[in-house]
Design a protein around this motif. Structure first.
Motif, PDB file in Angstrom:
ATOM      1  N   LYS A 221     -50.421 131.849  74.339  1.00 50.26           N
ATOM      2  CA  LYS A 221     -50.526 131.545  73.050  1.00 50.26           C
ATOM      3  C   LYS A 221     -49.839 130.483  72.320  1.00 50.26           C
ATOM      4  CE  LYS A 221     -47.085 135.244  71.532  1.00 50.26           C
ATOM      5  NZ  LYS A 221     -46.667 136.331  71.083  1.00 50.26           N
ATOM      6  N   ASN A 222     -48.879 129.957  72.910  1.00 51.89           N
ATOM      7  CA  ASN A 222     -47.900 129.005  72.437  1.00 51.89           C
ATOM      8  C   ASN A 222     -48.606 127.596  73.094  1.00 51.89           C
ATOM      9  OD1 ASN A 222     -46.440 130.590  70.820  1.00 51.89           O
ATOM     10  ND2 ASN A 222     -45.033 131.395  72.510  1.00 51.89           N
ATOM     11  N   GLY A 223     -49.582 127.634  73.877  1.00 51.70           N
ATOM     12  CA  GLY A 223     -49.954 126.359  74.211  1.00 51.70           C
ATOM     13  C   GLY A 223     -49.873 126.250  75.752  1.00 51.70           C
ATOM     14  N   ILE A 224     -49.818 124.973  76.573  1.00 55.76           N
ATOM     15  CA  ILE A 224     -49.540 124.674  77.560  1.00 55.76           C
ATOM     16  C   ILE A 224     -48.309 125.020  78.309  1.00 55.76           C
ATOM     17  CG2 ILE A 224     -51.364 122.890  77.503  1.00 55.76           C
ATOM     18  CD1 ILE A 224     -49.141 121.080  77.745  1.00 55.76           C
ATOM     19  N   ILE A 225     -48.336 125.376  79.387  1.00 58.46           N
ATOM     20  CA  ILE A 225     -46.969 126.018  80.125  1.00 58.46           C
ATOM     21  C   ILE A 225     -46.509 124.775  81.138  1.00 58.46           C
ATOM     22  CG2 ILE A 225     -45.903 127.609  81.751  1.00 58.46           C
ATOM     23  CD1 ILE A 225     -48.244 129.733  80.564  1.00 58.46           C
ATOM     24  N   LEU A 226     -45.193 124.371  80.712  1.00 57.39           N
ATOM     25  CA  LEU A 226     -44.891 123.464  81.806  1.00 57.39           C
ATOM     26  C   LEU A 226     -43.971 123.781  82.840  1.00 57.39           C
ATOM     27  CD1 LEU A 226     -43.718 120.456  79.078  1.00 57.39           C
ATOM     28  CD2 LEU A 226     -45.769 120.306  80.629  1.00 57.39           C
ATOM     29  N   SER A 227     -44.083 123.219  83.932  1.00 59.86           N
ATOM     30  CA  SER A 227     -42.951 123.723  85.025  1.00 59.86           C
ATOM     31  C   SER A 227     -42.432 122.620  85.837  1.00 59.86           C
ATOM     32  CB  SER A 227     -43.793 124.483  86.121  1.00 59.86           C
ATOM     33  OG  SER A 227     -44.865 123.886  86.532  1.00 59.86           O
ATOM     34  N   ASP A 228     -41.421 122.901  86.367  1.00 57.91           N
ATOM     35  CA  ASP A 228     -40.421 121.722  87.103  1.00 57.91           C
ATOM     36  C   ASP A 228     -41.481 121.041  88.050  1.00 57.91           C
ATOM     37  OD1 ASP A 228     -38.610 122.341  85.156  1.00 57.91           O
ATOM     38  OD2 ASP A 228     -37.568 123.499  86.812  1.00 57.91           O
ATOM     39  N   ASP A 229     -42.428 121.507  88.790  1.00 58.48           N
ATOM     40  CA  ASP A 229     -42.982 121.122  89.705  1.00 58.48           C
ATOM     41  C   ASP A 229     -44.016 120.190  89.448  1.00 58.48           C
ATOM     42  OD1 ASP A 229     -44.633 123.147  88.967  1.00 58.48           O
ATOM     43  OD2 ASP A 229     -45.195 123.907  90.701  1.00 58.48           O
ATOM     44  N   ILE A 230     -44.297 119.983  88.143  1.00 63.57           N
ATOM     45  CA  ILE A 230     -45.433 119.016  87.595  1.00 63.57           C
ATOM     46  C   ILE A 230     -45.026 117.699  88.129  1.00 63.57           C
ATOM     47  CG2 ILE A 230     -46.641 118.160  85.681  1.00 63.57           C
ATOM     48  CD1 ILE A 230     -46.444 120.804  84.469  1.00 63.57           C
ATOM     49  N   LYS A 231     -45.788 116.682  88.688  1.00 63.83           N
ATOM     50  CA  LYS A 231     -45.202 115.463  89.200  1.00 63.83           C
ATOM     51  C   LYS A 231     -45.795 114.528  88.130  1.00 63.83           C
ATOM     52  CE  LYS A 231     -43.686 117.387  92.947  1.00 63.83           C
ATOM     53  NZ  LYS A 231     -42.117 117.350  92.866  1.00 63.83           N
ATOM     54  N   SER A 232     -46.876 114.832  87.257  1.00 61.71           N
ATOM     55  CA  SER A 232     -47.349 113.818  86.484  1.00 61.71           C
ATOM     56  C   SER A 232     -46.456 113.188  85.380  1.00 61.71           C
ATOM     57  CB  SER A 232     -48.574 114.564  85.802  1.00 61.71           C
ATOM     58  OG  SER A 232     -49.127 113.629  84.725  1.00 61.71           O
ATOM     59  N   ARG A 233     -46.558 111.953  84.995  1.00 64.79           N
ATOM     60  CA  ARG A 233     -45.793 111.379  83.961  1.00 64.79           C
ATOM     61  C   ARG A 233     -46.831 111.196  82.799  1.00 64.79           C
ATOM     62  NH1 ARG A 233     -43.680 106.287  85.706  1.00 64.79           N
ATOM     63  NH2 ARG A 233     -42.824 106.241  83.648  1.00 64.79           N
ATOM     64  N   ILE A 234     -48.239 111.815  82.791  1.00 61.82           N
ATOM     65  CA  ILE A 234     -49.029 111.653  81.784  1.00 61.82           C
ATOM     66  C   ILE A 234     -49.443 113.115  81.396  1.00 61.82           C
ATOM     67  CG2 ILE A 234     -51.295 110.794  80.887  1.00 61.82           C
ATOM     68  CD1 ILE A 234     -51.196 108.500  82.776  1.00 61.82           C
ATOM     69  N   LEU A 235     -49.558 113.570  80.199  1.00 60.62           N
ATOM     70  CA  LEU A 235     -49.619 114.798  79.758  1.00 60.62           C
ATOM     71  C   LEU A 235     -50.753 114.766  78.550  1.00 60.62           C
ATOM     72  CD1 LEU A 235     -49.144 117.846  79.860  1.00 60.62           C
ATOM     73  CD2 LEU A 235     -47.334 117.420  78.116  1.00 60.62           C
ATOM     74  N   PHE A 236     -51.850 115.512  78.594  1.00 62.16           N
ATOM     75  CA  PHE A 236     -52.825 115.464  77.770  1.00 62.16           C
ATOM     76  C   PHE A 236     -52.959 116.798  76.870  1.00 62.16           C
ATOM     77  CE2 PHE A 236     -57.160 115.990  76.042  1.00 62.16           C
ATOM     78  CZ  PHE A 236     -57.301 114.725  75.638  1.00 62.16           C
ATOM     79  N   VAL A 237     -52.647 116.879  75.681  1.00 58.62           N
ATOM     80  CA  VAL A 237     -52.645 118.102  75.108  1.00 58.62           C
ATOM     81  C   VAL A 237     -53.318 118.059  73.674  1.00 58.62           C
ATOM     82  CG1 VAL A 237     -50.149 118.377  75.771  1.00 58.62           C
ATOM     83  CG2 VAL A 237     -50.649 117.371  73.636  1.00 58.62           C
ATOM     84  N   GLY A 245     -56.818 130.097  72.538  1.00 55.86           N
ATOM     85  CA  GLY A 245     -56.321 130.417  71.093  1.00 55.86           C
ATOM     86  C   GLY A 245     -56.438 129.162  70.183  1.00 55.86           C
ATOM     87  N   SER A 246     -56.333 129.590  69.003  1.00 61.60           N
ATOM     88  CA  SER A 246     -56.335 128.466  68.018  1.00 61.60           C
ATOM     89  C   SER A 246     -55.051 128.369  67.213  1.00 61.60           C
ATOM     90  CB  SER A 246     -57.348 129.011  66.775  1.00 61.60           C
ATOM     91  OG  SER A 246     -56.973 130.165  66.255  1.00 61.60           O
ATOM     92  N   ALA A 247     -53.898 129.112  67.482  1.00 56.99           N
ATOM     93  CA  ALA A 247     -52.541 128.671  67.012  1.00 56.99           C
ATOM     94  C   ALA A 247     -52.123 127.259  67.389  1.00 56.99           C
ATOM     95  CB  ALA A 247     -51.702 129.657  67.499  1.00 56.99           C
ATOM     96  N   PRO A 248     -51.472 126.721  66.506  1.00 57.08           N
ATOM     97  CA  PRO A 248     -50.891 125.325  66.952  1.00 57.08           C
ATOM     98  C   PRO A 248     -49.548 125.463  67.825  1.00 57.08           C
ATOM     99  CG  PRO A 248     -50.465 125.956  64.661  1.00 57.08           C
ATOM    100  CD  PRO A 248     -51.268 126.938  64.993  1.00 57.08           C
ATOM    101  N   ILE A 249     -49.273 124.329  68.491  1.00 55.51           N
ATOM    102  CA  ILE A 249     -48.266 124.652  69.183  1.00 55.51           C
ATOM    103  C   ILE A 249     -46.926 124.769  68.527  1.00 55.51           C
ATOM    104  CG2 ILE A 249     -46.651 123.164  71.012  1.00 55.51           C
ATOM    105  CD1 ILE A 249     -49.154 121.912  71.992  1.00 55.51           C
TER     106      ILE A 249
END
Length: 454
Positions: A221-237, A245-249
């Motif tokens: 409900k609070n938006g995307i969940i980040l974790s330490d194992d994400i290797k990307s340096r580009i995040l699309f949100v 859901g429709s709640a803003p981050i």
């Protein structure tokens, strides 16, 4: 010998020089005229087949331009091409066009209610721009018209809190087009992008076209969940909502995202889809306002103005803006110059702010009516949510029928559905109310229940 295969029909629709050109070309291609053969002079041929010298000269010039014949000064015209195996021209027919039955109710997100648009004033803006000859007789600027970039900075700062300067604004025909430019600037960040799977399939397609690996992210409900194992340096949100859901981050998650980007020297692409159209509360400022150096902001006007006006804009961080400026001359502008200037006029006179206030009120009313109709029409146990920034009501329906079968039944009732999916035995339907008039919502929901449930 030449005249035996000349067929010039003076009563036909095709121009005489075109007929003459095609006859001579066919004679060369079929071997009736050989390389080195001399053709009649312009004067002689015009007299012999009773056409004007201009007709013969135009045909000969075209044949020369294409290399079939050559003109030797003071000697005449000679066949230049070898015998060719040219296919005979085939008669072509326009493909038969098939029309589906007209849609009765549109629950997709591809249209807007005509009563919600300010078409007459928009037409007036377009008309005034088209009366400026310098506009329609020149190309648009690759980065977008300076006038529009200036007013977009003022508008986005006032409405969304965006930190923007005209030099950092790039305009294009839709978010996909802008992503195509942006990904070309982001090579230093690697070729892996993290995003919520299924939220924006059109965006995923662009990443895929550019050979990016996509790291799918879960969301709550609070938006995307980040974790330490994400290797990307580009995040699309989308900071204004999520497919869940429709709640803003919320602010704590926003701070987490910004710190994540700063720690990794990463870039966040913020697709502010309908962020200004939130109607249950005051819109939350864009994520970009918290970190202009790490966030690319993308905005558009498809639901705010007209879906057919394909104008979007992105605000680049200074580092990427500098990189864009170095290669700007190699890009072509994809959005209509006339529409860009019309939009600049529409915004600067305050019309867009007025339209925004009106739409917030209208979508609030539609949302309440749609929710109430779905709750009363659909069986008990159907899960109903309002997804505010997507301008839709989402239902989770239990049914023994497969999702394709339910979609087929909706089609038979001439109901156009939007996004549908299935998870854990539930069928999800995202029912947009943007294209429905207030008065037709009850009948539309009733027809949908008849298709999916009865």
């Amino acid at each position: 010998m030449l005249y035996e295969f000349l067929e010039v029909d003076k009563s036909g629709e095709k121009l005489l020089y075109e007929q003459l050109y095609e006859n001579i070309r066919s004679a060369i291609g079929g071997g009736m005229l050989k390389k080195g053969d001399k053709l009649p002079s312009i004067r002689r041929l015009s007299e012999d087949i009773s056409v004007s010298r201009t007709t013969v000269e135009t045909a000969y010039d075209q044949l020369c331009a294409e290399g079939y014949i050559s003109n030797s000064p003071k000697k005449g015209y000679f066949v230049e091409a070898e015998e060719l195996e040219l296919p005979r021209p085939q008669k072509t027919y326009a493909a038969a066009r098939t029309f589906d039955a007209p849609c009765k109710y549109d629950f997709s997100s591809s249209s807007v209610d005509s009563s919600a648009t300010d078409i007459k004033f928009w037409q007036r803006c377009i008309k005034e721009i088209l009366e400026r000859p310098a506009v329609i007789t020149s190309y648009g600027l690759p980065q977008g018209e300076a006038e529009l970039r200036r007013v977009l900075c003022e508008y986005s700062r006032r409405v969304r809190g965006v930190d923007a300067e005209p030099e950092r604004v790039v305009i294009g025909a839709g978010t996909q087009t802008l992503l195509s430019v942006l990904l070309g600037l982001c090579a230093d960040y690697g070729f892996n992008a993290a995003m919520e799977r299924g939220f924006f399939p059109q965006g995923e397609q662009i990443f895929s076209d550019f050979r990016y690996d996509i790291t799918p992210l879960f969301a709550d409900k609070n938006g995307i969940i980040l974790s330490d194992d994400i290797k990307s340096r580009i995040l699309f949100v989308n900071s204004s909502g999520s497919i869940r859901g429709s709640a803003p981050i919320p602010v704590n998650k926003r701070v987490q995202l910004i710190r994540w980007a700063a720690r990794r020297d990463a870039v966040i692409i913020e697709d502010d889809f309908n962020g200004e159209l939130r109607y249950t509360s005051k819109p939350v400022p864009a994520l970009q306002s918290m970190s202009p150096s790490h966030v690319v902001y993308i905005g558009s006007f498809s639901k705010l103005l007209l879906p057919s006006v394909r104008i979007s804009y992105m605000v680049l961080p200074p580092k990427l803006a500098k990189r864009y400026a170095e290669r700007r001359a190699n890009y072509n502008q994809t959005a209509s110059k006339a529409e860009q200037l019309a939009l600049a006029q529409y915004i600067s006179c305050g019309r867009l702010d007025r339209q925004l206030r009106r739409l917030r009120k209208l979508y609030s009313e539609k949302s309440a009516i749609m929710y109430g109709c779905v709750k009363s029409e659909f069986p008990e146990g159907t899960i109903i949510d309002v997804v505010e920034t997507a301008l839709c009501v989402r239902i989770k329906l239990r049914s023994e029928l497969s999702l394709p079968e339910l979609m087929r039944r909706a089609d038979e009732h001439r109901i156009l559905l939007g996004k549908c999916r299935e998870k854990n035995g539930l069928k999800y339907f995202y029912l947009s109310f943007s294209g429905l008039a207030v008065s037709e919502i009850p009948a539309a929901v009733s027809a949908l229940r008849e298709a999916l449930v009865d």
